[in-house]
Design an enzyme around this catalytic site. Sequence first.
Site, short mmCIF file in Angstrom:
data_model
loop_
_atom_site.label_atom_id
_atom_site.label_comp_id
_atom_site.label_asym_id
_atom_site.label_seq_id
_atom_site.Cartn_x
_atom_site.Cartn_y
_atom_site.Cartn_z
N HIS A 96 0.80 -1.23 0.00
CA HIS A 96 0.00 0.00 0.00
C HIS A 96 0.84 1.28 0.00
O HIS A 96 0.29 2.38 -0.15
CB HIS A 96 -0.99 -0.01 1.16
CG HIS A 96 -2.32 0.59 0.83
ND1 HIS A 96 -3.44 0.42 1.61
CD2 HIS A 96 -2.72 1.39 -0.21
CE1 HIS A 96 -4.46 1.09 1.06
NE2 HIS A 96 -4.05 1.68 -0.04
N ASP A 119 -9.89 -0.07 4.09
CA ASP A 119 -8.72 -0.70 4.70
C ASP A 119 -9.02 -1.05 6.15
O ASP A 119 -9.79 -0.34 6.81
CB ASP A 119 -7.55 0.33 4.64
CG ASP A 119 -6.17 -0.29 4.76
OD1 ASP A 119 -6.02 -1.31 5.44
OD2 ASP A 119 -5.23 0.29 4.16
N HIS A 121 -6.64 -0.73 8.12
CA HIS A 121 -5.64 0.17 8.70
C HIS A 121 -5.80 1.58 8.14
O HIS A 121 -6.27 1.75 7.02
CB HIS A 121 -4.23 -0.34 8.37
CG HIS A 121 -4.01 -1.78 8.68
ND1 HIS A 121 -4.17 -2.77 7.74
CD2 HIS A 121 -3.66 -2.40 9.83
CE1 HIS A 121 -3.93 -3.95 8.29
NE2 HIS A 121 -3.62 -3.77 9.57
N ASP A 123 -3.12 3.67 7.72
CA ASP A 123 -1.92 3.95 6.90
C ASP A 123 -1.59 5.44 6.88
O ASP A 123 -1.23 6.01 5.85
CB ASP A 123 -2.09 3.41 5.47
CG ASP A 123 -2.19 1.89 5.43
OD1 ASP A 123 -1.88 1.24 6.45
OD2 ASP A 123 -2.56 1.34 4.37
N ASP A 227 -7.45 -1.65 0.02
CA ASP A 227 -6.53 -2.64 0.59
C ASP A 227 -7.34 -3.93 0.78
O ASP A 227 -8.38 -3.91 1.44
CB ASP A 227 -6.00 -2.11 1.93
CG ASP A 227 -4.91 -2.98 2.54
OD1 ASP A 227 -4.97 -4.22 2.37
OD2 ASP A 227 -4.03 -2.42 3.21
N ASP A 229 -6.98 -6.24 2.66
CA ASP A 229 -7.15 -6.63 4.06
C ASP A 229 -8.34 -5.93 4.72
O ASP A 229 -8.65 -6.19 5.89
CB ASP A 229 -5.86 -6.49 4.87
CG ASP A 229 -5.44 -5.05 5.17
OD1 ASP A 229 -6.30 -4.15 5.27
OD2 ASP A 229 -4.22 -4.85 5.33
N GLU A 272 -2.01 -5.17 -1.64
CA GLU A 272 -1.71 -6.08 -0.51
C GLU A 272 -2.18 -7.51 -0.71
O GLU A 272 -2.26 -8.28 0.25
CB GLU A 272 -2.24 -5.52 0.82
CG GLU A 272 -1.65 -4.14 1.21
CD GLU A 272 -0.21 -4.21 1.77
OE1 GLU A 272 0.30 -5.34 1.99
OE2 GLU A 272 0.41 -3.13 1.93
N1 ARG Z 1 -0.22 0.42 11.44
C1 ARG Z 1 0.79 -0.56 11.12
C2 ARG Z 1 2.05 0.16 10.61
O1 ARG Z 1 2.04 1.36 10.51
C3 ARG Z 1 0.28 -1.56 10.10
C4 ARG Z 1 0.06 -1.00 8.73
C5 ARG Z 1 -0.51 -2.01 7.78
N2 ARG Z 1 -0.65 -1.43 6.47
C6 ARG Z 1 -1.01 -2.07 5.36
N3 ARG Z 1 -0.99 -1.37 4.23
N4 ARG Z 1 -1.33 -3.33 5.35
O2 ARG Z 1 3.03 -0.47 10.33
MN MN Z 2 -3.38 -0.42 3.66
MN MN Z 3 -4.45 -2.72 5.58
#
Ligand code: ARG
Ligand code: MN
Ligand code: MN
Length: 314
Positions: A96, A119, A121, A123, A227, A229, A272
């Site tokens: 991502h 997502d 998350h 990010d 994403d 996920d 991802e």
């Molecule tokens: N918040 C965590 C980090 O900053 C996980 C990020 C996950 N991001 C993703 N694109 N899957 O590392």
């Molecule tokens: Mn992401």
């Molecule tokens: Mn994610």
Amino acid sequence: HSVGIIGAPFSRGQPRDGVQLGPDVIRQAGLVKKLEVQGCAVKDYGNLKFEDLPDDEPFGSTKRPRAVGLANKQVADAVQRVKNDGHTCVMLGGDHSLAIGSIHGHAACRPELKVVWVDAHADINTPLTSPTGNIHGQPMSYLIHELCAKIPRMPNFSWIKPCIAAKDIVYIGLRDVDPEEHYILKHLGIKTFSMTEVDSLGIAKVMEQTCDYISSKIKKPIHLSYDIDALDPSVAPATGTPVIGGLTYREGIYITEYLCQTGLLSAIDIVEVNPNQAKREEEVHWTANAAVDLVLGCFGRVREGSHADDYKIP
Ligand code: ARG
Ligand code: MN
Ligand code: MN
Ligand code: MN
């Protein structure tokens, strides 16, 4: 719909090998053919070629800054080319971190764009708040005007200029947000629909409110950064940072159907997908098929079925 596809086989925004195989796994699940069957004109621009940079030492705790900065410049240029050729752009990741280049390139052609970020998350860590140093957890922080002063100068990042405002973003599907990220989201007043709002409102109200929020009077182009996920790991297990309690397949698809209906989708990231994270071969197929179905939903597939305008019963 006229669709331009860019493959971005890049993994250096995070530590797990395999996410660079995402574009090919998604194509192998029949993406181009299925888009054509539903009436899209598709131009596949193929995969970008990314250099491996040998002495890419961390910048503070931020890992692989030079590789990420350079790859994203290539993505930004490619997205601009696809937009200038008149297509809706589909960028297949890769991790991502690639949203930096994708949104930056898109904004160069459509400065008024809105971002819908789907997502688990947020990010939105800055290099200084990131608990992991992985840039795939940071892309938003480089793009938002309001965080500009918090971003250190990093090698190969000097071309990146913030191009979106906090008010131009909507998040859907959040359920794993770092405390520092939560502060940033609240501090900047960013619109979020976490899984709690998906539960309380239902996905239909979430999408209605999302579109009310981003297109009040004047209609703006939408950048959808999806994403994989965001989907529950039972539906999309082959990904690097799965989080239980995600969107169902139906909720995930509904988001794309709804956004397609607006007629405003201008660029889409699907990121991802990591086949190496699957425990069994089957899981790769579930995940890739989900990714394909999300793209199909963005380009007019509806679950009630459809038919050509000139169809007649023989
Ligand atoms: N918040 C965590 C980090 O900053 C996980 C990020 C996950 N991001 C993703 N694109 N899957 O590392
Ligand atoms: Mn992401
Ligand atoms: Mn994610
Ligand atoms: Mn449509």
